[in-house]
Design a protein around this motif. Sequence first.
Motif, PDB file in Angstrom:
ATOM      1  N   ASP A 236      -8.878  54.322 -70.008  1.00  0.00           N
ATOM      2  CA  ASP A 236     -10.183  54.341 -69.343  1.00  0.00           C
ATOM      3  C   ASP A 236     -10.207  53.472 -68.092  1.00  0.00           C
ATOM      4  OD1 ASP A 236      -9.882  51.930 -70.616  1.00  0.00           O
ATOM      5  OD2 ASP A 236     -11.923  51.839 -71.399  1.00  0.00           O
ATOM      6  N   LEU A 237      -9.026  53.187 -67.529  1.00  0.00           N
ATOM      7  CA  LEU A 237      -8.969  52.326 -66.350  1.00  0.00           C
ATOM      8  C   LEU A 237      -9.482  53.054 -65.109  1.00  0.00           C
ATOM      9  CD1 LEU A 237      -7.119  50.901 -68.356  1.00  0.00           C
ATOM     10  CD2 LEU A 237      -5.560  50.399 -66.489  1.00  0.00           C
TER      11      LEU A 237
ATOM     12  N   VAL B 219      -6.401  47.930 -60.197  1.00  0.00           N
ATOM     13  CA  VAL B 219      -7.311  48.265 -61.299  1.00  0.00           C
ATOM     14  C   VAL B 219      -8.653  47.611 -60.994  1.00  0.00           C
ATOM     15  CG1 VAL B 219      -7.760  48.030 -63.768  1.00  0.00           C
ATOM     16  CG2 VAL B 219      -5.423  48.430 -62.956  1.00  0.00           C
ATOM     17  N   THR B 220      -9.708  48.439 -60.899  1.00  0.00           N
ATOM     18  CA  THR B 220     -11.015  47.884 -60.530  1.00  0.00           C
ATOM     19  C   THR B 220     -11.972  47.821 -61.719  1.00  0.00           C
ATOM     20  OG1 THR B 220     -11.765  50.077 -59.873  1.00  0.00           O
ATOM     21  CG2 THR B 220     -10.850  48.659 -58.145  1.00  0.00           C
ATOM     22  N   ALA B 221     -11.653  48.499 -62.811  1.00  0.00           N
ATOM     23  CA  ALA B 221     -12.522  48.391 -63.994  1.00  0.00           C
ATOM     24  C   ALA B 221     -11.716  48.662 -65.245  1.00  0.00           C
ATOM     25  CB  ALA B 221     -13.680  49.383 -63.900  1.00  0.00           C
TER      26      ALA B 221
ATOM     27  N   ARG C 256      -2.490  42.529 -68.271  1.00  0.00           N
ATOM     28  CA  ARG C 256      -1.210  43.236 -68.283  1.00  0.00           C
ATOM     29  C   ARG C 256      -1.271  44.491 -67.408  1.00  0.00           C
ATOM     30  NH1 ARG C 256       0.751  44.663 -74.175  1.00  0.00           N
ATOM     31  NH2 ARG C 256       0.459  42.471 -74.606  1.00  0.00           N
ATOM     32  N   ALA C 257      -2.389  45.228 -67.537  1.00  0.00           N
ATOM     33  CA  ALA C 257      -2.546  46.452 -66.750  1.00  0.00           C
ATOM     34  C   ALA C 257      -2.681  46.113 -65.263  1.00  0.00           C
ATOM     35  CB  ALA C 257      -3.766  47.228 -67.227  1.00  0.00           C
TER      36      ALA C 257
ATOM     37  N   PHE D 250      -0.165  47.752 -62.445  1.00  0.00           N
ATOM     38  CA  PHE D 250      -0.620  48.657 -61.397  1.00  0.00           C
ATOM     39  C   PHE D 250      -0.497  48.028 -60.008  1.00  0.00           C
ATOM     40  CE2 PHE D 250      -2.223  50.926 -65.004  1.00  0.00           C
ATOM     41  CZ  PHE D 250      -2.230  52.249 -64.607  1.00  0.00           C
ATOM     42  N   ALA D 251      -0.512  46.690 -59.946  1.00  0.00           N
ATOM     43  CA  ALA D 251      -0.429  46.030 -58.647  1.00  0.00           C
ATOM     44  C   ALA D 251       1.006  45.946 -58.114  1.00  0.00           C
ATOM     45  CB  ALA D 251      -1.025  44.627 -58.749  1.00  0.00           C
TER      46      ALA D 251
END
Lengths: 565, 415
Positions: free
Chosen positions: B5-6, B18-20, B25-26, B30-31
Amino acid sequence: MSDAYTLLRGGRVCDPTWIADGATDGGLRDLYLKDGRIAATPSEGARIGEVIDLDGRIVMAGAIDIHSHIGGGKVNLARLLLPEEHREHGSGPDGLRRSGSGLFTPSSFITGYRYAEMGYTAAFEPAMLPSNARHTHLELADVPIIDKGCYAVLGNDDFLLERLAAGATQSEVNDYVAWILHATQAVGVKVVNPGGISAFKFNQRRLDLDEAHPHYGITPRRILTTLATALSDLGVPHPLHIHCNNLGIPGNEAVTRDTIAALDGLPAHLTHLQFHSYGTEGDRHFSSAAAEIAESVNHSPNISVDIGQIIFGQTITASADIMSQFRNSGLASPRKWVCTDIECDGGCGLVPFRYRDKAFVNALQWAIGLELFLLIEDPWRVYLTTDHPNGGPFTSYPHLIRLLMDRSFRNEQLARINPDVAAHSRLGSIDREYTLEEIAIMTRAGPARVLGLRDRGHLRPGAVADVVVYDDLPDREAMFAAPAWVFKNGRLVARNGELTATGWGDTIVVRPEFDRAIERRLKPWFEDHQTVRLGNFRIADGEILDHGRGGLSIVPTLTASDSCF
Amino acid sequence: MACDDLTVARARTGQLRVTANGCARARTLFALPALPAHCFIKGRAVPLDEALDAAAALLRNAISPAVGGLAADTEGISAALALAERLGAVVDHATSDSLFHGLRALQVTGAMTATFGELRNRADLFVLFGTEFDRHAPRLFDRIVRPPTALFREAGAARGYLIGPGDGPMPEGFERLSADLIHAPAIAAALSQLVAGERPRGQRVGGIAMEDLARVATALREARFGVVGWVAATLDPVAGDVAIEAFNRLVVTANASTRCAGLPLGGKGNALGANYVCAWQYGVPLRSRLGAGPPEHDPLRYRLKSLLAGGEVDALVWLSALNGAEVPDTRTPMVVLARPGQPLPYDPEVLIPVVIPGLDHAGSIHRGDGVAALPLRRLRSAAATLPTAATVLNALLDRLPASPLPVPIRETAHV
C-alpha cells in the motif's frame, strides 16, 4: 508450422465421442497429427513425416484429472510439514528430468513428469483461494508438460457473505463471481463447506445446510444455490464444484442428498463424494450410504461427481475446510498438523493420515468409494479421482482402474481388508466391471465435457493432439501405469511409461462477460478491509505468459443454444 | 511484511521516494539511486561477458559449491536454484536462522496460524513475544493491531501483552511483562496449563509472576479471536524452535474453547519466498543440497553460515538483488550478484551488478504471512542497462556443462 503429418497407423481408437457420431465401427483406425492437433485424413500426396505402427494397440485421448491438489500454498505447506516423505522419495537430475521429491506431495516438476508418464495431459487444482491465486499460478508454472487449470474457492469469503446478508441481487453476485474468475485466472468455482469455514472463525464447530451462519444469518443452502445459479447464468461450462458440509461425519449422507435436492435441477459437480456418503448404522454407528447416494445421483441428471477413492497407505489430507480439519486433527499420523485462517477468504487444513486396510473405518471408506463408482450408472457423470492427495496419490490411478475393471482382483483385495467390512459390504456382490470405453469416458470425455474443454478429451479432427497408446494387457494396472506412447500437443513425451521429452502445457481459464461496475464496490472493500489492494490482487495475463512456460487457453462460455449437460 | 500500500513518488531525475505508508526499511530500499555499475573481476572493471566467463570458470571446478543470499524475486530465486541444481550446490538464504526456528517447529508439531488480513479484521487480543517490534515488524501496529477499520471488532480497541525485554512507552491497551526470551518456552508452557485450567507450580515463570500469567491466560480464554505472535529473530538463537513449538501448543490449547491463532513476525529479503520456491520445485526447504542425487535436506548440516565458517565451501554464488542479504565476510572464492551500491567486505573474485526487483523490473515476491504473493512492477528505467539476476544466472547456467532444459510445447499463446 510444419507441413508434415505424423501418422499413428492402425490403432484401436477408444473414443466414445466418435461412436456417438457414428464415425467408427470400433475397428482399426489411422490418426494424423499436425501442428499439435489431430488432423483430418489428408489428401493423397500429403507429406507424412513420421509413421508409427500401433499394431492394434488401444488409443485414447490424453487423460484429464478433474480434481487433484497439485499446487498452491496449501500443498506447499504440506511439503514443508513432511520432510520424511521427501527424504524417502527423491530423484536427481538425469539430463532430461529436473531433480525433485515426494510421493503424495510431489514437487512441481515431478508432478508433471508422473502425470505425463501415466498418459495424463491435464490436471485441475481444485482449491485455489483467491488470496493465494498468484502463488498457485507461480507453482503451476513450474509443473511441466500437462495443461492445468484452477477452481477459485468462494462461499466463505466475507465479501460474498456480507453482500448476501445485505440482500445483494443475483446479478451483483454474478458480476462478482465473474470478476473473481478473471482476476484469479480460474476455470471454475469451488465451494468448500459453504459458510462453514467462515463460521469456524466465529468459533462455531459445525454448520448444517439450513443452519444460519452465526454472524451473517444466511444458510449454506442460500450460498450454494446462489453460486450455482451464478455459474449457470454466466455460462461457465464447469458448474459449481461442491465440497459439501460435514465432510467425514457419520450420517453426512443426509446433507449430501439434501444438497442435491437443494440444487433443484441446477447443474453442479459434487466432489470427493466418498467422504460425504456415510451412514450411522451398525454397532459402530458408521456405515456405507453409497447405495442411497448413488441412487440420488442416478436420478439427478444435473449432477456429476468425482469419488475421492481412498488408497491404503500414508498420505496427507489437505483441504480449505479448516472446520473439518481441526475436528480431525487428533487423527494426524504422524502427529503434527496445520490449520490456518486465511484473509477473510477461506482456510487451510493439513492433517497427515495413514489409511490402514485392517482399520474398520478406513476399510469401509475404501469400500464406499468403490461402491459409488460401481453403483452410479452413467460413466459420463462420475470421474476417477482419489482427491489427490487426500484419498491417496494420483499415481494410484492405474491400481484404481484395475479395481474397477477386474472383479476378481477387486474381490481379492476385499478379502484382505478388515473382516467386518468385508463381511458386511455389498461390494462383493457387485458384478459390474468397467469397460475400456467406460474408462475412456470417466477419465477423458466426461471430464472434458463437464469442464467445457471442446478440443480435449477426444480424438476427432481439430482436437489438441494429446494421444495415449496402450498395450492391451490383461493386467489393467500394468497397462495404465506405463502407456506405450504418450503425445502432448502432437509431441512424443513418454514411451513405455518413461519420459522422453518435456515442455510446458497451457493454463486453462474461463472469461465470462460481466459488468465492470462491480469494481466500484470491490475497490473500497479491498482498501478498507483487505491487506492487498485490488490492483495487486488481479493477475495479469503477462504474469502467466511472460516466462515462456505455456500459453493461456480460454474455454468458451456456453450460450443458450449449447446443450448444457 | 512486504506491504503493497505504499505511495511512491518519482522525481524528474528518476529518483524514487516513499511518500506514504512506508517503513524505514521500505524508504531506504526505494531511495536507492539507480547507479550505473560495472562488472568487476577482483576489483578490475570488465564487460559482462568476461565476468560471466570468469564466474563459470570458478564454478565449473568447484567440489563443494553453495548458492546463498537468495534475496531476490521469484524468478531470480528460481534461476539461482536451477544453477545450484546444475552445480550440485547447497542452497540457503542470508537470513534463514529465523525462518528455520519456525520451520523446525512446523516439522515437529505443525502450526495453527492466521494471515494478516484475517487478523486485521478479527483479532481482539495480542500476546506478543519478542522485542523491538518497530524494527522487526514496523507496520504491525498500524496494519494489523490497530488498523483504521475492522469488520468484526472495534478497530482501535485491541488489547495485548508484550512479553520480552525492553522498556519505553507501550502502545495504548498493551502491557509489558518483562522477561528474558530465553524463558519463552517455559512461559508459553505455563500459559498453556493456565488456559487449560491447570495450576502450574511455583510463583514465577521466567521472571513473570504467576498471577500476571493467569491474567494473560484469562484474556486468551475470553478473547473472541486471540493472537499469539512472535519475532523469531529475537528468540533464543539456539532454541527458537522449542519456543515456537510451545507457542503452537498454547494456540492449540486455546482453540479448545475459543479461537486463537499464531502469528510469526519478521523476515526480510524474501526469505519466505525463497523457501517456498525451493519447496515447490524440489519438495524440500532451503538448507538442502540440490542436484547431487536426490535433493538432500538437512537444516543443521547445510546451514550456509556454518559451512562458510568451517571453510567447507570452495565456491560461493551470492545473490543480493533486494535488501536483507549482507555479503558475507568470507575468504571463500565468491561470485556476487548484487544491486549497485551493495556494501562489500572486500573485492570478490567476480562482481556482477543486477537491477532491483520492484524498482527496475517486474516480478513477484511473497508477503510476510506467506499467503499472498505480490506483484512487483517496474517503477523507473534509469538502470535499464543492467541485467536482472535471472538473466545473469541463466547466462551462467548456459556456460556450465548442460543438460537440455524444457522447451515450450507450443511457443505462442492463443489468447
